[in-house]
Write a protein that holds these residues in place. Structure first.
Motif, PDB file in Angstrom:
ATOM      1  N   ALA A   1       0.826  -1.174  -0.122  1.00  0.00           N
ATOM      2  CA  ALA A   1       0.120  -0.066   0.078  1.00  0.00           C
ATOM      3  C   ALA A   1       0.728   1.373   0.043  1.00  0.00           C
ATOM      4  O   ALA A   1       1.911   1.220   0.640  1.00  0.00           O
ATOM      5  CB  ALA A   1      -1.048   0.048   1.337  1.00  0.00           C
ATOM      6  N   VAL A   2       0.314   2.334  -0.812  1.00  0.00           N
ATOM      7  CA  VAL A   2       1.500   3.378  -1.109  1.00  0.00           C
ATOM      8  C   VAL A   2       0.625   4.622  -0.095  1.00  0.00           C
ATOM      9  O   VAL A   2      -0.448   4.835  -0.034  1.00  0.00           O
ATOM     10  CB  VAL A   2       1.296   4.140  -2.397  1.00  0.00           C
ATOM     11  N   ASP A   3       1.619   4.862   0.897  1.00  0.00           N
ATOM     12  CA  ASP A   3       1.311   5.909   2.034  1.00  0.00           C
ATOM     13  C   ASP A   3       1.696   7.378   1.692  1.00  0.00           C
ATOM     14  O   ASP A   3       2.582   7.949   2.218  1.00  0.00           O
ATOM     15  CB  ASP A   3       1.622   5.496   3.209  1.00  0.00           C
ATOM     16  N   LEU A   4       1.005   7.801   0.543  1.00  0.00           N
ATOM     17  CA  LEU A   4       1.440   9.338   0.132  1.00  0.00           C
ATOM     18  C   LEU A   4       0.387  10.312   0.447  1.00  0.00           C
ATOM     19  O   LEU A   4      -0.688   9.776   0.489  1.00  0.00           O
ATOM     20  CB  LEU A   4       1.814   9.352  -1.476  1.00  0.00           C
ATOM     21  N   VAL A   5       0.706  11.518   0.573  1.00  0.00           N
ATOM     22  CA  VAL A   5      -0.454  12.485   0.838  1.00  0.00           C
ATOM     23  C   VAL A   5      -1.486  12.412  -0.303  1.00  0.00           C
ATOM     24  O   VAL A   5      -0.990  12.066  -1.448  1.00  0.00           O
ATOM     25  CB  VAL A   5       0.146  13.799   1.217  1.00  0.00           C
ATOM     26  N   ARG A   6      -2.573  12.734  -0.109  1.00  0.00           N
ATOM     27  CA  ARG A   6      -3.593  12.679  -1.304  1.00  0.00           C
ATOM     28  C   ARG A   6      -3.210  13.329  -2.730  1.00  0.00           C
ATOM     29  O   ARG A   6      -3.280  12.769  -3.794  1.00  0.00           O
ATOM     30  CB  ARG A   6      -5.030  13.298  -0.809  1.00  0.00           C
ATOM     31  N   PRO A   7      -2.657  14.547  -2.685  1.00  0.00           N
ATOM     32  CA  PRO A   7      -2.384  15.264  -3.939  1.00  0.00           C
ATOM     33  C   PRO A   7      -1.355  14.264  -4.738  1.00  0.00           C
ATOM     34  O   PRO A   7      -1.654  14.188  -5.948  1.00  0.00           O
ATOM     35  CB  PRO A   7      -1.713  16.504  -3.579  1.00  0.00           C
ATOM     36  N   LEU A   8      -0.283  13.726  -3.925  1.00  0.00           N
ATOM     37  CA  LEU A   8       0.647  13.024  -4.671  1.00  0.00           C
ATOM     38  C   LEU A   8       0.283  11.650  -5.152  1.00  0.00           C
ATOM     39  O   LEU A   8       0.397  11.048  -6.329  1.00  0.00           O
ATOM     40  CB  LEU A   8       2.067  12.897  -3.963  1.00  0.00           C
ATOM     41  N   HIS A   9      -0.559  11.113  -4.465  1.00  0.00           N
ATOM     42  CA  HIS A   9      -1.212   9.803  -4.684  1.00  0.00           C
ATOM     43  C   HIS A   9      -2.223  10.065  -6.032  1.00  0.00           C
ATOM     44  O   HIS A   9      -2.201   9.316  -6.901  1.00  0.00           O
ATOM     45  CB  HIS A   9      -1.796   9.307  -3.523  1.00  0.00           C
ATOM     46  N   ALA A  10      -2.801  11.111  -5.902  1.00  0.00           N
ATOM     47  CA  ALA A  10      -3.960  11.275  -6.893  1.00  0.00           C
ATOM     48  C   ALA A  10      -3.220  11.649  -8.337  1.00  0.00           C
ATOM     49  O   ALA A  10      -3.616  11.265  -9.257  1.00  0.00           O
ATOM     50  CB  ALA A  10      -4.791  12.405  -6.684  1.00  0.00           C
ATOM     51  N   ARG A  11      -2.004  12.325  -8.123  1.00  0.00           N
ATOM     52  CA  ARG A  11      -1.330  12.643  -9.526  1.00  0.00           C
ATOM     53  C   ARG A  11      -0.758  11.189 -10.221  1.00  0.00           C
ATOM     54  O   ARG A  11      -0.895  10.772 -11.379  1.00  0.00           O
ATOM     55  CB  ARG A  11      -0.057  13.379  -9.070  1.00  0.00           C
ATOM     56  N   ILE A  12      -0.416  10.201  -9.261  1.00  0.00           N
ATOM     57  CA  ILE A  12       0.085   8.822  -9.852  1.00  0.00           C
ATOM     58  C   ILE A  12      -1.080   8.044 -10.336  1.00  0.00           C
ATOM     59  O   ILE A  12      -0.834   7.840 -11.511  1.00  0.00           O
ATOM     60  CB  ILE A  12       0.824   8.056  -8.767  1.00  0.00           C
ATOM     61  N   ALA A  13      -2.194   8.039  -9.605  1.00  0.00           N
ATOM     62  CA  ALA A  13      -3.241   7.306 -10.038  1.00  0.00           C
ATOM     63  C   ALA A  13      -3.908   7.874 -11.572  1.00  0.00           C
ATOM     64  O   ALA A  13      -4.154   7.219 -12.264  1.00  0.00           O
ATOM     65  CB  ALA A  13      -4.453   7.567  -8.762  1.00  0.00           C
ATOM     66  N   TRP A  14      -4.040   9.078 -11.610  1.00  0.00           N
ATOM     67  CA  TRP A  14      -4.657   9.594 -12.679  1.00  0.00           C
ATOM     68  C   TRP A  14      -3.554   9.440 -13.944  1.00  0.00           C
ATOM     69  O   TRP A  14      -4.038   9.077 -14.954  1.00  0.00           O
ATOM     70  CB  TRP A  14      -4.878  11.286 -12.619  1.00  0.00           C
ATOM     71  N   TRP A  15      -2.191   9.501 -13.926  1.00  0.00           N
ATOM     72  CA  TRP A  15      -1.362   9.232 -14.788  1.00  0.00           C
ATOM     73  C   TRP A  15      -1.348   7.940 -15.311  1.00  0.00           C
ATOM     74  O   TRP A  15      -1.249   7.352 -16.198  1.00  0.00           O
ATOM     75  CB  TRP A  15      -0.034   9.705 -14.230  1.00  0.00           C
ATOM     76  N   VAL A  16      -1.425   7.010 -14.266  1.00  0.00           N
ATOM     77  CA  VAL A  16      -1.473   5.496 -14.502  1.00  0.00           C
ATOM     78  C   VAL A  16      -2.761   5.142 -15.209  1.00  0.00           C
ATOM     79  O   VAL A  16      -2.526   4.273 -16.192  1.00  0.00           O
ATOM     80  CB  VAL A  16      -1.294   4.649 -13.176  1.00  0.00           C
ATOM     81  N   ALA A  17      -4.037   5.639 -14.999  1.00  0.00           N
ATOM     82  CA  ALA A  17      -5.082   5.558 -15.523  1.00  0.00           C
ATOM     83  C   ALA A  17      -4.959   5.637 -17.051  1.00  0.00           C
ATOM     84  O   ALA A  17      -5.407   5.105 -17.851  1.00  0.00           O
ATOM     85  CB  ALA A  17      -6.320   6.234 -14.793  1.00  0.00           C
ATOM     86  N   ALA A  18      -4.476   7.031 -17.213  1.00  0.00           N
ATOM     87  CA  ALA A  18      -4.189   7.499 -18.630  1.00  0.00           C
ATOM     88  C   ALA A  18      -3.312   6.413 -19.668  1.00  0.00           C
ATOM     89  O   ALA A  18      -3.595   6.505 -20.595  1.00  0.00           O
ATOM     90  CB  ALA A  18      -3.671   8.944 -18.668  1.00  0.00           C
ATOM     91  N   ALA A  19      -2.253   6.251 -18.824  1.00  0.00           N
ATOM     92  CA  ALA A  19      -1.274   5.158 -19.596  1.00  0.00           C
ATOM     93  C   ALA A  19      -2.128   3.828 -19.942  1.00  0.00           C
ATOM     94  O   ALA A  19      -1.956   3.159 -20.934  1.00  0.00           O
ATOM     95  CB  ALA A  19      -0.180   4.930 -18.850  1.00  0.00           C
TER      96      ALA A  19
END
Length: 364
Positions: free
Chosen positions: A178-196
């Motif tokens: 599980a990734v314990d990043l703060v919400r803005p950083l976790h959201a950035r990764i998640a949306w980029w991964v979804a786009a990829a």
């Protein structure tokens, strides 16, 4: 005649492909040359050593893999339940998105790169610290003792920190957790991964269904991530629960270093000084060390404690000059707590305000 025409067309297509490839290779070669030049001209103290670079790469890969697995699995379930089994299968077969998002610049974001790099740096130093700085006999380690404290608030905070530490260790070592990043950083990764993931799935007319499933999976992942407490916050909560005062602080700092709990050491300093955790973490990972010594003097830390901490850090990182530190100890102790507090006042300002001051100063 038709065969000759076909051969000509094939030759023309091959030639066009070759010319396109040459142009792409030219651009790629220019990028590599520019990157090599940037790296070559970096001052030695700004370069990332091979060990840190390898662990940073493993951390980035594990972070993306963890986020990707959660998004992909949930989106596949949604697509299957919504009558899109072929799209779901296509999504299931997409290879890792790590290379794609890295090339596109995901980790060039200063906040995301800075956080992951700082975590790896602190953990690398912590692992190299001497196991004991002072003789403590047969006492249990600091964190184990705190987990058994009679104060229920301290005990709960220590247990929470142990759990966060175990979770973090898996990610830094390249495992998927599980990734314990703060919400803005976790959201950035998640949306980029979804786009990829989206661009790799041949969805055709079902692209709308794919988009909806991926977006819902991302929002779910972000919401669920909010339940995890990052190690840094867990450490600060423990430091707050202990609430060390005055002369209690040096002993806690020495023991935290001795136990290799550098993240807890940072939390104790941050709590006692009133500085932000990430600000103190930056001081601890700075090879020069001057700012850390001034912070410790602002806390009226005694000579013996500063010496133990300094020698432990120099043993953990050979790039730190132990002779220079030994020569500097008298100068460090000559700084009065009052003068140290005045010197550190700008660091206690709003983070963006302080960053703007530094930017203006570096532009002169």
């Amino acid at each position: 005649m038709s065969d000759d025409l076909l051969d000509t067309r094939d030759a023309d297509a091959s030639a066009a492909y070759l010319l396109d490839h040459v142009a792409a290779a030219e651009r790629a070669g220019h990028r590599r040359l520019r990157a090599a030049a940037d790296h070559f001209h970096l001052p030695v103290d700004a370069r990332i050593d091979d060990r840190t670079a390898a662990r940073l790469d493993a951390t980035m890969r594990a972070t993306v893999a963890s986020v990707e697995a959660e998004i992909r699995d949930h989106a596949v379930r949604l697509l299957t339940s919504r009558g899109q089994p072929e799209v779901a299968q296509g999504l299931r077969m997409v290879p890792s998105t790590f290379g794609r998002v890295r090339r596109a610049g995901l980790f060039r974001d200063p906040a995301l790169f800075g956080e992951l790099f700082a975590r790896v740096r602190l953990d690398t130093i912590a692992r190299a610290l001497p196991t004991m700085v002072i003789e403590v006999g047969d006492r249990p380690t600091m964190i184990a003792r705190l987990a058994q404290a009679s104060d229920r608030l301290v005990s709960a905070a220590a247990i929470a920190m142990l759990a966060a530490q175990a979770r973090r260790g898996s990610v830094i070592d390249g495992g998927v957790a599980a990734v314990d990043l703060v919400r803005p950083l976790h959201a950035r990764i998640a949306w980029w991964v979804a786009a990829a993931l989206r661009e790799s799935v041949p969805a055709g007319e079902a692209i709308g269904a794919l988009d909806a499933a991926l977006a819902e999976a991302v929002r779910r992942a972000i919401d669920m991530q909010g339940e995890l407490v990052p190690l840094e916050i867990a450490a600060m909560r423990l430091a707050q629960a202990i609430d060390a005062q005055g002369e209690e602080v040096p002993a806690l700092l020495t023991e935290a270093i001795g136990d290799g709990r550098l993240v807890l050491f940072v939390a104790f300093v941050a709590r006692a000084s009133g500085l932000a955790f990430d600000r103190v973490r930056d001081l601890v990972t700075d090879i020069d060390g001057a700012r850390l010594w001034v912070v410790l003097r602002a806390l009226a830390t005694d000579r013996a404690t500063i010496a133990r901490i300094g020698f432990a850090l120099t043993e953990a990182e050979p790039l730190r000059d132990i002779e220079q530190f030994a020569d500097r100890i008298d100068s460090i102790m000559a700084v009065t707590p009052e003068a140290a507090r005045v010197a550190l006042a700008p660091m206690a300002l709003d983070a963006e305000y302080h960053a703007a001051m530094l930017a203006l100063g570096s532009a002169e």
